[in-house]
Design a protein around this motif. Structure first.
Motif, PDB file in Angstrom:
ATOM      1  N   VAL A  40       0.837  -1.197   0.000  1.00 53.43           N
ATOM      2  CA  VAL A  40       0.000   0.000   0.000  1.00 53.43           C
ATOM      3  C   VAL A  40       0.870   1.244   0.000  1.00 53.43           C
ATOM      4  O   VAL A  40       0.532   2.258  -0.624  1.00 53.43           O
ATOM      5  N   VAL A  41       2.014   1.173   0.669  1.00 56.97           N
ATOM      6  CA  VAL A  41       2.930   2.317   0.693  1.00 56.97           C
ATOM      7  C   VAL A  41       4.363   1.811   0.732  1.00 56.97           C
ATOM      8  O   VAL A  41       4.685   0.844   1.434  1.00 56.97           O
ATOM      9  N   ILE A  42       5.207   2.446  -0.059  1.00 49.57           N
ATOM     10  CA  ILE A  42       6.647   2.187  -0.068  1.00 49.57           C
ATOM     11  C   ILE A  42       7.336   3.496   0.284  1.00 49.57           C
ATOM     12  O   ILE A  42       7.063   4.526  -0.338  1.00 49.57           O
ATOM     13  N   ASP A  43       8.212   3.468   1.287  1.00 51.50           N
ATOM     14  CA  ASP A  43       8.922   4.690   1.657  1.00 51.50           C
ATOM     15  C   ASP A  43      10.414   4.523   1.403  1.00 51.50           C
ATOM     16  O   ASP A  43      10.842   3.575   0.725  1.00 51.50           O
ATOM     17  N   ASP A  44      11.207   5.423   1.917  1.00 50.59           N
ATOM     18  CA  ASP A  44      12.646   5.396   1.645  1.00 50.59           C
ATOM     19  C   ASP A  44      13.327   4.151   2.216  1.00 50.59           C
ATOM     20  O   ASP A  44      14.424   3.785   1.773  1.00 50.59           O
ATOM     21  N   ASP A  45      12.694   3.517   3.218  1.00 54.33           N
ATOM     22  CA  ASP A  45      13.340   2.417   3.923  1.00 54.33           C
ATOM     23  C   ASP A  45      12.700   1.054   3.685  1.00 54.33           C
ATOM     24  O   ASP A  45      13.383   0.038   3.650  1.00 54.33           O
ATOM     25  N   ASP A  46      11.385   1.024   3.546  1.00 58.45           N
ATOM     26  CA  ASP A  46      10.706  -0.273   3.500  1.00 58.45           C
ATOM     27  C   ASP A  46       9.298  -0.078   2.948  1.00 58.45           C
ATOM     28  O   ASP A  46       8.974   0.989   2.425  1.00 58.45           O
ATOM     29  N   ALA A  47       8.456  -1.094   3.123  1.00 65.08           N
ATOM     30  CA  ALA A  47       7.087  -1.050   2.615  1.00 65.08           C
ATOM     31  C   ALA A  47       6.157  -1.750   3.592  1.00 65.08           C
ATOM     32  O   ALA A  47       6.589  -2.515   4.463  1.00 65.08           O
ATOM     33  N   LEU A  48       4.872  -1.476   3.459  1.00 60.78           N
ATOM     34  CA  LEU A  48       3.837  -2.219   4.169  1.00 60.78           C
ATOM     35  C   LEU A  48       2.824  -2.699   3.140  1.00 60.78           C
ATOM     36  O   LEU A  48       2.358  -1.915   2.306  1.00 60.78           O
ATOM     37  N   THR A  49       2.481  -3.989   3.220  1.00 58.09           N
ATOM     38  CA  THR A  49       1.414  -4.509   2.377  1.00 58.09           C
ATOM     39  C   THR A  49       0.072  -4.136   2.995  1.00 58.09           C
ATOM     40  O   THR A  49      -0.008  -3.678   4.142  1.00 58.09           O
ATOM     41  N   GLY A  76      -2.669  15.115  17.228  1.00 58.93           N
ATOM     42  CA  GLY A  76      -1.711  15.711  16.315  1.00 58.93           C
ATOM     43  C   GLY A  76      -0.789  14.667  15.714  1.00 58.93           C
ATOM     44  O   GLY A  76      -0.303  13.786  16.435  1.00 58.93           O
ATOM     45  N   VAL A  77      -0.562  14.746  14.413  1.00 57.79           N
ATOM     46  CA  VAL A  77       0.340  13.820  13.725  1.00 57.79           C
ATOM     47  C   VAL A  77       1.418  14.650  13.038  1.00 57.79           C
ATOM     48  O   VAL A  77       1.163  15.328  12.049  1.00 57.79           O
ATOM     49  N   LEU A  78       2.623  14.596  13.619  1.00 60.91           N
ATOM     50  CA  LEU A  78       3.767  15.354  13.116  1.00 60.91           C
ATOM     51  C   LEU A  78       4.803  14.352  12.623  1.00 60.91           C
ATOM     52  O   LEU A  78       5.801  14.076  13.274  1.00 60.91           O
ATOM     53  N   LEU A  79       4.528  13.776  11.469  1.00 55.15           N
ATOM     54  CA  LEU A  79       5.349  12.701  10.939  1.00 55.15           C
ATOM     55  C   LEU A  79       5.708  12.969   9.484  1.00 55.15           C
ATOM     56  O   LEU A  79       4.910  13.541   8.736  1.00 55.15           O
ATOM     57  N   PRO A  80       6.897  12.536   9.057  1.00 55.25           N
ATOM     58  CA  PRO A  80       7.290  12.708   7.662  1.00 55.25           C
ATOM     59  C   PRO A  80       6.589  11.691   6.773  1.00 55.25           C
ATOM     60  O   PRO A  80       5.783  10.873   7.241  1.00 55.25           O
ATOM     61  N   ASN A  81       6.900  11.725   5.496  1.00 58.98           N
ATOM     62  CA  ASN A  81       6.337  10.763   4.556  1.00 58.98           C
ATOM     63  C   ASN A  81       6.964   9.389   4.786  1.00 58.98           C
ATOM     64  O   ASN A  81       8.077   9.114   4.333  1.00 58.98           O
ATOM     65  N   ASP A  82       6.267   8.523   5.484  1.00 55.35           N
ATOM     66  CA  ASP A  82       6.721   7.141   5.613  1.00 55.35           C
ATOM     67  C   ASP A  82       5.533   6.250   5.945  1.00 55.35           C
ATOM     68  O   ASP A  82       4.410   6.724   6.138  1.00 55.35           O
ATOM     69  N   ARG A  83       5.785   4.961   6.000  1.00 54.42           N
ATOM     70  CA  ARG A  83       4.702   3.989   6.186  1.00 54.42           C
ATOM     71  C   ARG A  83       4.050   4.133   7.555  1.00 54.42           C
ATOM     72  O   ARG A  83       2.851   3.860   7.704  1.00 54.42           O
ATOM     73  N   GLN A  84       4.810   4.567   8.576  1.00 53.11           N
ATOM     74  CA  GLN A  84       4.220   4.723   9.899  1.00 53.11           C
ATOM     75  C   GLN A  84       3.242   5.897   9.937  1.00 53.11           C
ATOM     76  O   GLN A  84       2.269   5.866  10.693  1.00 53.11           O
ATOM     77  N   HIS A  85       3.505   6.928   9.155  1.00 48.56           N
ATOM     78  CA  HIS A  85       2.565   8.043   9.046  1.00 48.56           C
ATOM     79  C   HIS A  85       1.196   7.512   8.615  1.00 48.56           C
ATOM     80  O   HIS A  85       0.160   7.841   9.212  1.00 48.56           O
ATOM     81  N   VAL A  86       1.190   6.680   7.598  1.00 46.49           N
ATOM     82  CA  VAL A  86      -0.073   6.139   7.097  1.00 46.49           C
ATOM     83  C   VAL A  86      -0.716   5.234   8.140  1.00 46.49           C
ATOM     84  O   VAL A  86      -1.930   5.318   8.398  1.00 46.49           O
ATOM     85  N   ALA A  87       0.077   4.352   8.776  1.00 53.73           N
ATOM     86  CA  ALA A  87      -0.466   3.426   9.768  1.00 53.73           C
ATOM     87  C   ALA A  87      -1.115   4.162  10.935  1.00 53.73           C
ATOM     88  O   ALA A  87      -2.172   3.750  11.438  1.00 53.73           O
ATOM     89  N   VAL A  88      -0.493   5.249  11.380  1.00 57.48           N
ATOM     90  CA  VAL A  88      -1.046   6.024  12.498  1.00 57.48           C
ATOM     91  C   VAL A  88      -2.410   6.604  12.127  1.00 57.48           C
ATOM     92  O   VAL A  88      -3.368   6.540  12.905  1.00 57.48           O
ATOM     93  N   ARG A 273      10.659  10.927   1.477  1.00 61.82           N
ATOM     94  CA  ARG A 273      10.656  11.769   2.681  1.00 61.82           C
ATOM     95  C   ARG A 273      10.918  13.224   2.333  1.00 61.82           C
ATOM     96  O   ARG A 273      10.321  14.131   2.910  1.00 61.82           O
ATOM     97  N   THR A 274      11.823  13.462   1.395  1.00 66.01           N
ATOM     98  CA  THR A 274      12.089  14.816   0.908  1.00 66.01           C
ATOM     99  C   THR A 274      12.199  14.756  -0.608  1.00 66.01           C
ATOM    100  O   THR A 274      12.573  13.719  -1.175  1.00 66.01           O
ATOM    101  N   PHE A 275      11.889  15.863  -1.242  1.00 71.52           N
ATOM    102  CA  PHE A 275      11.981  15.890  -2.689  1.00 71.52           C
ATOM    103  C   PHE A 275      13.407  16.129  -3.149  1.00 71.52           C
ATOM    104  O   PHE A 275      14.058  17.095  -2.749  1.00 71.52           O
ATOM    105  N   THR A 276      13.892  15.244  -3.976  1.00 68.94           N
ATOM    106  CA  THR A 276      15.114  15.461  -4.739  1.00 68.94           C
ATOM    107  C   THR A 276      14.886  14.868  -6.121  1.00 68.94           C
ATOM    108  O   THR A 276      14.054  13.967  -6.295  1.00 68.94           O
ATOM    109  N   VAL A 277      15.618  15.360  -7.074  1.00 71.86           N
ATOM    110  CA  VAL A 277      15.533  14.780  -8.416  1.00 71.86           C
ATOM    111  C   VAL A 277      15.922  13.309  -8.376  1.00 71.86           C
ATOM    112  O   VAL A 277      15.261  12.451  -8.987  1.00 71.86           O
ATOM    113  N   GLU A 278      16.970  13.002  -7.628  1.00 75.66           N
ATOM    114  CA  GLU A 278      17.476  11.633  -7.576  1.00 75.66           C
ATOM    115  C   GLU A 278      16.434  10.669  -7.008  1.00 75.66           C
ATOM    116  O   GLU A 278      16.231   9.572  -7.546  1.00 75.66           O
ATOM    117  N   SER A 279      15.760  11.057  -5.911  1.00 78.37           N
ATOM    118  CA  SER A 279      14.783  10.161  -5.302  1.00 78.37           C
ATOM    119  C   SER A 279      13.560   9.969  -6.196  1.00 78.37           C
ATOM    120  O   SER A 279      12.982   8.877  -6.249  1.00 78.37           O
TER     121      SER A 279
END
Length: 566
Positions: A40-49, A76-88, A273-279
């Protein structure tokens, strides 16, 4: 292509014969049943089905309940773009709590304002983000927060941390602790059987503050799910669409148009998590993204980088670029660089739970360049199975309805319109019958909407109104010009004068006198900018979602003029 798009829409219609009155976690559970092993989500480190997301969010929900969170509480949810943000956020949906999405680039006083204004009882926060130490910010604005009930934030009862970029604080529970607590706590049958109403407030999102202090906008589960389904329907999502975006998940654009929309087809959001051309290029090539969601400033950065042409983009078919006007050359270059076949743009806002107009993937490029699309067909999510909203154009000063084809303020009503702003001590602040957008535009004969600009961006020079978008469109057609931003600056003689900031294409030199002469040839005299200034992309004041903050451009120009005069 039209036949294929029609088939994809029909396939989506076959999944949902009637509109389900769901909350966010119901959609996740539905997708987990159908596609348990898809990410459902893939982040910079891992994924969650989907099945892992269902399990993780259930554990977190039980843990939040054990910590005292109840239906209707603000969290309040103060989280970056990652799978835990979505899970919370899925977990909070299960509890029936309201997510207050917080900008992870807030400074201490900004964070304190939103926490205090929203009345958050629990805060789930990253330990930091890049050079920002969020836990140290809490030390500054809420002394004693580790023990609960800090005097400066009297509503805040508990803080849960998520280790990102900075060390976690000893003695403060983290998300794994909350999940473990959930596993250890016997389930409450009454809570498990309670259905979270689709019309309950799921989110309070604070506007990005392009014009001043942020304000909280309430949205329901139904608001967001209808907007997301309508986007999936209009864009004809195929089964398992893989989308990539670096836009922040606390913002409605990425949340609705990316994550939630993809869930309706068992799709995947590849988030950075952050925008870069490379990512961005890595997400396309490594994770085989088929769809890219971005804003023009991101698209320009990627397309101007030579690495884009060398990237394996064979999986990429579609791009949605919105939130600001994009020049014709950008669309042409995107199509040429990545061999894209489906280019769309859109118009929407936080108050509308996402986009409310869209160009169609089968539309000619002229519609994508010159309009923001037509009202989304909502399918089963729309009004009587049809459009997602109603639109009228009114006089921005009097509010009176204007005739067809006239330029005026866009006003909306429909099932995705916010139930109102969050007002401290008065949670019933209703939305007016027709939501006044503050945006100026007109409805063409073909039903497509041309956006002219923000009513607050229009300025008056020599007694004549000037719409910056008209001038900017001409400027970006000039040789060597990548981006252009025109603002009105106070002037003793003219009232206001037009001042243009131009960002050149990489390696290009812009002939300023030639640009001004082109404006004189094709624009009425009062529309011609009195000043044209060459700037770099880095000089543009932007929000975290890539929107250029025009009021800060004005402030910088005024400050520069004052310094030059002394």
């Amino acid at each position: 292509m039209a036949s294929l798009i029609r088939q994809r829409r029909e396939a989506l219609e076959s999944r949902f014969g009637t509109w389900p009155a769901w909350s966010l976690h119901d959609l996740v559970d539905h997708a987990a049943e159908a596609h348990p092993d898809r990410a459902v989500v893939i982040d910079d480190d891992d994924a969650l089905t989907y099945s892992q997301m269902r399990a993780r969010s259930r554990e977190l929900a039980a843990g939040f309940l054990a910590l005292g969170v109840r239906a209707g509480d603000h969290v309040g949810v103060l989280l970056p773009n990652d799978r835990q943000h979505v899970a919370v956020r899925v977990a909070l949906s299960r509890v029936g709590a309201t997510t207050v999405s917080l900008n992870y680039l807030y400074r201490a006083q900004e964070l304190a304002f939103v926490l205090r204004d929203s009345g958050c009882r629990l805060l789930v926060t990253a330990s930091g983000f890049r050079d920002l130490d969020h836990l140290a910010m809490l030390d500054e604005v809420a002394p004693g927060w580790t023990g609960g009930n800090p005097r400066s934030l009297p509503d805040l009862r508990k803080v849960v941390q998520h280790g990102v970029d900075h060390p976690e604080r000893t003695g403060v529970p983290n998300l794994d602790d909350v999940a473990a607590l959930g596993r250890e706590t016997p389930p409450d049958p009454a809570v498990a059987a309670r259905k979270v109403p689709a019309d309950s407030v799921s989110d309070i999102l604070y506007t990005s503050g392009t014009t001043g202090k942020p304000k909280g906008i309430k949205l329901t589960h139904d608001n967001i799910l209808r907007a997301a389904y309508a986007s999936a329907y209009c864009r004809a999502f195929e089964d398992g669409r893989r989308m990539t975006s670096a836009l922040p998940l606390y913002h409605i654009f990425a949340w609705t148009e990316g994550l939630v929309a993809s869930m309706f087809v068992g799709g995947t959001l590849i988030t950075q998590r952050t925008f870069t051309v490379e990512s961005t290029l890595a997400a396309i090539s490594t994770h085989r993204a088929s769809d890219w969601i971005c804003v023009p400033t991101m698209a320009v950065a990627v397309l101007d980088d030579p690495a884009a042409a060398e990237t394996d983009s064979s999986s990429l078919r579609s791009m949605m670029c919105a939130a600001a006007p994009a020049p014709r050359w950008l669309w042409d270059k995107a199509r040429a660089t990545f061999s894209l076949t489906e280019l769309v743009t859109a118009y929407g806002s936080t108050e509308l739970a996402g986009s409310v107009t869209l160009t169609q993937p089968e539309d000619p490029i002229e519609r994508v360049v010159h309009t923001v699309g037509r009202i989304k067909h909502g399918g089963v999510a729309g009004l009587d199975g049809g459009p997602l909203a109603r639109l009228k154009v009114t006089d921005p000063l009097t509010g009176e309805d204007l005739p067809e084809g006239a330029v005026g303020e866009l006003r909306w009503r429909g099932p995705t319109v916010t139930p109102g702003r969050w007002s401290r001590g008065d949670d019933a602040a209703p939305t007016e019958e027709w939501l006044a957008s503050g945006d100026l535009g007109r409805i063409r004969d073909d039903g497509y909407v041309e956006l002219v600009g923000r009513s607050k961006e229009v300025y008056k020079s020599g007694g004549e109104l000037v719409m910056p978008s008209e001038v900017e469109q001409l400027l970006t057609q000039q040789p060597g010009v990548s981006q252009a931003f025109v603002v009105g600056v106070p002037d003793e003689r003219w009232g206001e004068i037009g001042w243009a900031w131009i960002v050149p294409e990489p390696g290009a030199t812009v002939d300023v006198p030639a640009v001004i002469e082109a404006c004189r040839e094709k624009l009425a005299r009062f529309k011609v900018p009195k000043q044209v200034e060459i700037v770099t992309v880095e000089q543009l004041p932007q929000t975290t979602t890539g929107k250029v903050q025009r009021h800060l451009i004005v402030e910088q120009i005024k400050t520069s003029r004052e310094s030059s005069a002394t």
